[in-house]
Design a protein around this motif. Structure first.
Motif, PDB file in Angstrom:
ATOM      1  N   LEU A   1      -6.030  14.800   3.290  1.00 37.16           N
ATOM      2  CA  LEU A   1      -5.925  14.508   1.871  1.00 37.16           C
ATOM      3  C   LEU A   1      -4.523  13.994   1.535  1.00 37.16           C
ATOM      4  O   LEU A   1      -4.357  13.010   0.789  1.00 37.16           O
ATOM      5  CB  LEU A   1      -6.232  15.779   1.069  1.00 37.16           C
ATOM      6  CG  LEU A   1      -6.503  15.575  -0.424  1.00 37.16           C
ATOM      7  CD1 LEU A   1      -7.651  14.591  -0.643  1.00 37.16           C
ATOM      8  CD2 LEU A   1      -6.821  16.900  -1.094  1.00 37.16           C
ATOM      9  N   ILE A   2      -3.518  14.649   2.122  1.00 35.21           N
ATOM     10  CA  ILE A   2      -2.131  14.216   1.892  1.00 35.21           C
ATOM     11  C   ILE A   2      -1.940  12.764   2.327  1.00 35.21           C
ATOM     12  O   ILE A   2      -1.349  11.948   1.603  1.00 35.21           O
ATOM     13  CB  ILE A   2      -1.142  15.124   2.661  1.00 35.21           C
ATOM     14  CG1 ILE A   2      -1.199  16.546   2.119  1.00 35.21           C
ATOM     15  CG2 ILE A   2       0.281  14.576   2.570  1.00 35.21           C
ATOM     16  CD1 ILE A   2      -0.289  17.525   2.844  1.00 35.21           C
ATOM     17  N   TYR A   3      -2.482  12.437   3.507  1.00 34.41           N
ATOM     18  CA  TYR A   3      -2.339  11.071   4.014  1.00 34.41           C
ATOM     19  C   TYR A   3      -2.970  10.072   3.042  1.00 34.41           C
ATOM     20  O   TYR A   3      -2.372   9.053   2.706  1.00 34.41           O
ATOM     21  CB  TYR A   3      -3.009  10.917   5.386  1.00 34.41           C
ATOM     22  CG  TYR A   3      -2.372  11.721   6.490  1.00 34.41           C
ATOM     23  CD1 TYR A   3      -1.067  12.187   6.374  1.00 34.41           C
ATOM     24  CD2 TYR A   3      -3.075  12.022   7.657  1.00 34.41           C
ATOM     25  CE1 TYR A   3      -0.482  12.933   7.388  1.00 34.41           C
ATOM     26  CE2 TYR A   3      -2.488  12.756   8.673  1.00 34.41           C
ATOM     27  CZ  TYR A   3      -1.191  13.212   8.535  1.00 34.41           C
ATOM     28  OH  TYR A   3      -0.624  13.932   9.547  1.00 34.41           O
ATOM     29  N   VAL A   4      -4.196  10.375   2.626  1.00 36.84           N
ATOM     30  CA  VAL A   4      -4.907   9.444   1.750  1.00 36.84           C
ATOM     31  C   VAL A   4      -4.165   9.266   0.426  1.00 36.84           C
ATOM     32  O   VAL A   4      -3.906   8.138  -0.013  1.00 36.84           O
ATOM     33  CB  VAL A   4      -6.354   9.916   1.505  1.00 36.84           C
ATOM     34  CG1 VAL A   4      -7.015   9.044   0.442  1.00 36.84           C
ATOM     35  CG2 VAL A   4      -7.152   9.889   2.803  1.00 36.84           C
ATOM     36  N   ILE A   5      -3.788  10.389  -0.185  1.00 41.65           N
ATOM     37  CA  ILE A   5      -3.114  10.294  -1.484  1.00 41.65           C
ATOM     38  C   ILE A   5      -1.789   9.532  -1.348  1.00 41.65           C
ATOM     39  O   ILE A   5      -1.491   8.622  -2.129  1.00 41.65           O
ATOM     40  CB  ILE A   5      -2.855  11.709  -2.074  1.00 41.65           C
ATOM     41  CG1 ILE A   5      -4.192  12.400  -2.382  1.00 41.65           C
ATOM     42  CG2 ILE A   5      -2.002  11.601  -3.346  1.00 41.65           C
ATOM     43  CD1 ILE A   5      -4.042  13.824  -2.901  1.00 41.65           C
ATOM     44  N   THR A   6      -0.995   9.893  -0.333  1.00 46.00           N
ATOM     45  CA  THR A   6       0.301   9.220  -0.158  1.00 46.00           C
ATOM     46  C   THR A   6       0.124   7.721   0.050  1.00 46.00           C
ATOM     47  O   THR A   6       0.812   6.902  -0.584  1.00 46.00           O
ATOM     48  CB  THR A   6       1.064   9.813   1.047  1.00 46.00           C
ATOM     49  OG1 THR A   6       1.169  11.227   0.879  1.00 46.00           O
ATOM     50  CG2 THR A   6       2.450   9.216   1.170  1.00 46.00           C
ATOM     51  N   ALA A   7      -0.812   7.376   0.931  1.00 44.61           N
ATOM     52  CA  ALA A   7      -1.031   5.954   1.205  1.00 44.61           C
ATOM     53  C   ALA A   7      -1.464   5.235  -0.065  1.00 44.61           C
ATOM     54  O   ALA A   7      -0.954   4.153  -0.398  1.00 44.61           O
ATOM     55  CB  ALA A   7      -2.068   5.771   2.314  1.00 44.61           C
ATOM     56  N   VAL A   8      -2.387   5.831  -0.808  1.00 43.81           N
ATOM     57  CA  VAL A   8      -2.881   5.197  -2.030  1.00 43.81           C
ATOM     58  C   VAL A   8      -1.749   5.039  -3.043  1.00 43.81           C
ATOM     59  O   VAL A   8      -1.595   3.972  -3.661  1.00 43.81           O
ATOM     60  CB  VAL A   8      -4.054   6.006  -2.625  1.00 43.81           C
ATOM     61  CG1 VAL A   8      -4.371   5.524  -4.034  1.00 43.81           C
ATOM     62  CG2 VAL A   8      -5.283   5.887  -1.721  1.00 43.81           C
ATOM     63  N   VAL A   9      -0.923   6.071  -3.169  1.00 46.01           N
ATOM     64  CA  VAL A   9       0.193   5.992  -4.114  1.00 46.01           C
ATOM     65  C   VAL A   9       1.138   4.853  -3.735  1.00 46.01           C
ATOM     66  O   VAL A   9       1.507   4.011  -4.564  1.00 46.01           O
ATOM     67  CB  VAL A   9       0.972   7.335  -4.161  1.00 46.01           C
ATOM     68  CG1 VAL A   9       2.333   7.158  -4.828  1.00 46.01           C
ATOM     69  CG2 VAL A   9       0.150   8.381  -4.897  1.00 46.01           C
ATOM     70  N   ILE A  10       1.533   4.824  -2.455  1.00 44.71           N
ATOM     71  CA  ILE A  10       2.460   3.768  -2.015  1.00 44.71           C
ATOM     72  C   ILE A  10       1.855   2.388  -2.250  1.00 44.71           C
ATOM     73  O   ILE A  10       2.493   1.486  -2.808  1.00 44.71           O
ATOM     74  CB  ILE A  10       2.813   3.936  -0.509  1.00 44.71           C
ATOM     75  CG1 ILE A  10       3.669   5.193  -0.319  1.00 44.71           C
ATOM     76  CG2 ILE A  10       3.535   2.710   0.036  1.00 44.71           C
ATOM     77  CD1 ILE A  10       4.018   5.508   1.125  1.00 44.71           C
ATOM     78  N   ILE A  11       0.592   2.230  -1.858  1.00 43.90           N
ATOM     79  CA  ILE A  11      -0.056   0.919  -1.973  1.00 43.90           C
ATOM     80  C   ILE A  11      -0.198   0.505  -3.429  1.00 43.90           C
ATOM     81  O   ILE A  11       0.130  -0.631  -3.811  1.00 43.90           O
ATOM     82  CB  ILE A  11      -1.419   0.945  -1.246  1.00 43.90           C
ATOM     83  CG1 ILE A  11      -1.175   1.083   0.270  1.00 43.90           C
ATOM     84  CG2 ILE A  11      -2.231  -0.304  -1.559  1.00 43.90           C
ATOM     85  CD1 ILE A  11      -2.408   1.443   1.070  1.00 43.90           C
ATOM     86  N   LEU A  12      -0.642   1.448  -4.281  1.00 44.69           N
ATOM     87  CA  LEU A  12      -0.839   1.109  -5.693  1.00 44.69           C
ATOM     88  C   LEU A  12       0.474   0.740  -6.380  1.00 44.69           C
ATOM     89  O   LEU A  12       0.544  -0.256  -7.112  1.00 44.69           O
ATOM     90  CB  LEU A  12      -1.489   2.279  -6.434  1.00 44.69           C
ATOM     91  CG  LEU A  12      -3.010   2.380  -6.304  1.00 44.69           C
ATOM     92  CD1 LEU A  12      -3.543   3.468  -7.236  1.00 44.69           C
ATOM     93  CD2 LEU A  12      -3.675   1.035  -6.642  1.00 44.69           C
ATOM     94  N   ILE A  13       1.510   1.539  -6.151  1.00 41.05           N
ATOM     95  CA  ILE A  13       2.782   1.245  -6.818  1.00 41.05           C
ATOM     96  C   ILE A  13       3.327  -0.104  -6.362  1.00 41.05           C
ATOM     97  O   ILE A  13       3.810  -0.907  -7.165  1.00 41.05           O
ATOM     98  CB  ILE A  13       3.830   2.347  -6.544  1.00 41.05           C
ATOM     99  CG1 ILE A  13       3.311   3.689  -7.067  1.00 41.05           C
ATOM    100  CG2 ILE A  13       5.148   2.004  -7.233  1.00 41.05           C
ATOM    101  CD1 ILE A  13       4.311   4.800  -6.926  1.00 41.05           C
ATOM    102  N   ARG A  14       3.211  -0.343  -5.051  1.00 36.22           N
ATOM    103  CA  ARG A  14       3.687  -1.635  -4.548  1.00 36.22           C
ATOM    104  C   ARG A  14       2.903  -2.787  -5.181  1.00 36.22           C
ATOM    105  O   ARG A  14       3.487  -3.804  -5.586  1.00 36.22           O
ATOM    106  CB  ARG A  14       3.558  -1.644  -3.015  1.00 36.22           C
ATOM    107  CG  ARG A  14       3.762  -2.983  -2.359  1.00 36.22           C
ATOM    108  CD  ARG A  14       5.208  -3.289  -2.095  1.00 36.22           C
ATOM    109  NE  ARG A  14       5.339  -4.573  -1.378  1.00 36.22           N
ATOM    110  CZ  ARG A  14       6.145  -5.548  -1.725  1.00 36.22           C
ATOM    111  NH1 ARG A  14       6.959  -5.416  -2.748  1.00 36.22           N
ATOM    112  NH2 ARG A  14       6.191  -6.660  -1.047  1.00 36.22           N
ATOM    113  N   LEU A  15       1.578  -2.639  -5.277  1.00 39.44           N
ATOM    114  CA  LEU A  15       0.768  -3.694  -5.889  1.00 39.44           C
ATOM    115  C   LEU A  15       1.174  -3.895  -7.351  1.00 39.44           C
ATOM    116  O   LEU A  15       1.371  -5.017  -7.808  1.00 39.44           O
ATOM    117  CB  LEU A  15      -0.723  -3.343  -5.799  1.00 39.44           C
ATOM    118  CG  LEU A  15      -1.343  -3.346  -4.392  1.00 39.44           C
ATOM    119  CD1 LEU A  15      -2.822  -2.996  -4.456  1.00 39.44           C
ATOM    120  CD2 LEU A  15      -1.152  -4.702  -3.716  1.00 39.44           C
TER     121      LEU A  15
END
Lengths: 203, 203, 203
Positions: C173-187
């Motif tokens: 869950l940590i991996y998914v949330i972190t990845a999504v956060v990084i990707i979304l903010i960058r986008l």
């Protein structure tokens, strides 16, 4: 060695601020300024650790460096319009750092049984290489290669250091004398505008 | 392996002189010239050692390199106005160094059980990376990325090297053939002005 | 972790293609393009491994990376005139790579018992340093220091990552949330053209 540690910390801050200043003059964003401050402060010690096989490198195991560089970053932003007035203090701290980091490098070399010449190279890198990375990241030819007597002072300090070792002076005394020699020569070099002349081929 | 060692030392001096020459053309001071000479000569082997975990790196344990680079530094200053006349000799020594340092890198990769492709990468880095650091420190785009066939020759030599290993040739024979192949192709490439064409997008 | 591995491979290709593109714009030859592609893809992980003392470094023990970068090199040449059309896909893959490589770096830091702040630095380096080397080799000031919100996103992702660790979320869950956060903010950052303002001294 509390005084030594204190001086090392002041040196770290001075190195970081010199990095921050260079980065701000290149109009980098806050992240860029922080990173340049960081590598200027820890770059020399990091190269030293990598070359002699110390890993994880020193700053990764001692969170103190992150805080010191954070402080330097903060100070650099607050005083960014007053750097002209702070130039003398900064230069003094930077010079003190030069002396301390050289000595740390000489000692680390001795710890892993390197020969004196290599220890002197290691100390010089510890003191000077952060500034080299700073200049490479900012797309300049490293200033220590052409503008000022800087690394040469460390090499000279290294010769004094090992001469005193050879005559079996006490370690504390060796540290003090070496640091004073490095700092004085550097101050003199800047005050009297000593420069190594470029070697130019006449083609 | 006395001949091999002798050739390696000539190669080290040639690499250091190529660094010194580049640095003098950038009007660096003597310290800058010495450092650029130094990293040009040992940079490739240093990167190799770091990547495979050999520490302290080779030149720190063998003072020979410092002396060789000192000699190269001295020769570069003395003959700094005669580099045009010396160009052919220097180029020849540099090319010989290219062959020798590649082979040393291939062998080091085999020692730590890397696969042939990675060994070839390691040998190519050993031979070429010193020049890359030289150019970065002098603020140029590394020449081996756009001007000349250089690293490509090492890669080709590596393919020959491992083909001969595969057919179980004697080691000494493999070394000689690989070195001769690298040296000959490099000489041909320069003589016939072979160049890899740039890949340019038509945007 | 098959999905994770697949995504890492797509990220590697995207990073390599960003390197190849930069190199082609500098008119480098095929060897130069390949090397810049290579270091852009593996440079961050290599620095990470060196700093924490993992050797031989990861890409030397896993031939997969050479093949992936070979594929990226091939794709870059074939599609070199269509990069404008591919920009969106490439940017998306690059952003996904950013998320994945950051997380890999955070985890490697935890494995060697580094403190959270240092782990975040390590993850950020893993994700961003390849691009820094790419720019240095191409003789530019690294874009992540002045042009875009890039590394800052990794640092923010790292804070989320360790906050979730602190509250003992499941690792997946940590991996998914972190990845999504990084990707979304960058986008978002690119879409809304967020930029950190430069810090400029008014001298």
């Amino acid at each position: 060695m509390t005084v030594f540690t204190l001086i090392e910390q002041i040196g770290t801050i001075a190195f970081a601020m010199s990095g921050a200043l260079t980065a701000m003059n290149k109009k980098l964003d806050p992240f860029g300024v922080f990173i340049i401050a960081f590598v200027t402060a820890v770059g020399g010690g990091t190269l030293r650790d990598i070359l002699i096989g110390v890993a994880p490198v020193t700053w990764m195991l001692d969170i103190k460096y992150v805080y010191l560089i954070g402080i330097a970053f903060f100070l650099s932003i607050v005083f960014r319009n007053k750097f002209d007035k702070l130039r003398t203090s900064l230069f003094l701290f930077d010079t003190i750092g030069l002396g301390i980091f050289s000595i740390i490098g000489f000692e680390k070399g001795i710890e892993v049984n390197l020969s004196p010449i290599i220890c002197i190279a290691l100390g010089t890198m510890t003191a000077c290489f952060g500034g080299v990375i700073r200049d490479i990241l900012c797309n300049d030819i490293p200033v220590i290669f052409h503008k000022e007597i800087y690394a040469t002072v460390c090499i000279f300090g290294g010769i004094i250091f090992f001469a005193l070792k050879f005559f079996e002076f006490a370690n504390d005394l060796i540290y003090v004398i070496t640091a004073v020699v490095i700092i004085l020569i550097r101050l003199l070099a800047v005050r009297l505008q000593w420069k190594l002349p470029p070697i130019v081929p006449h083609n």
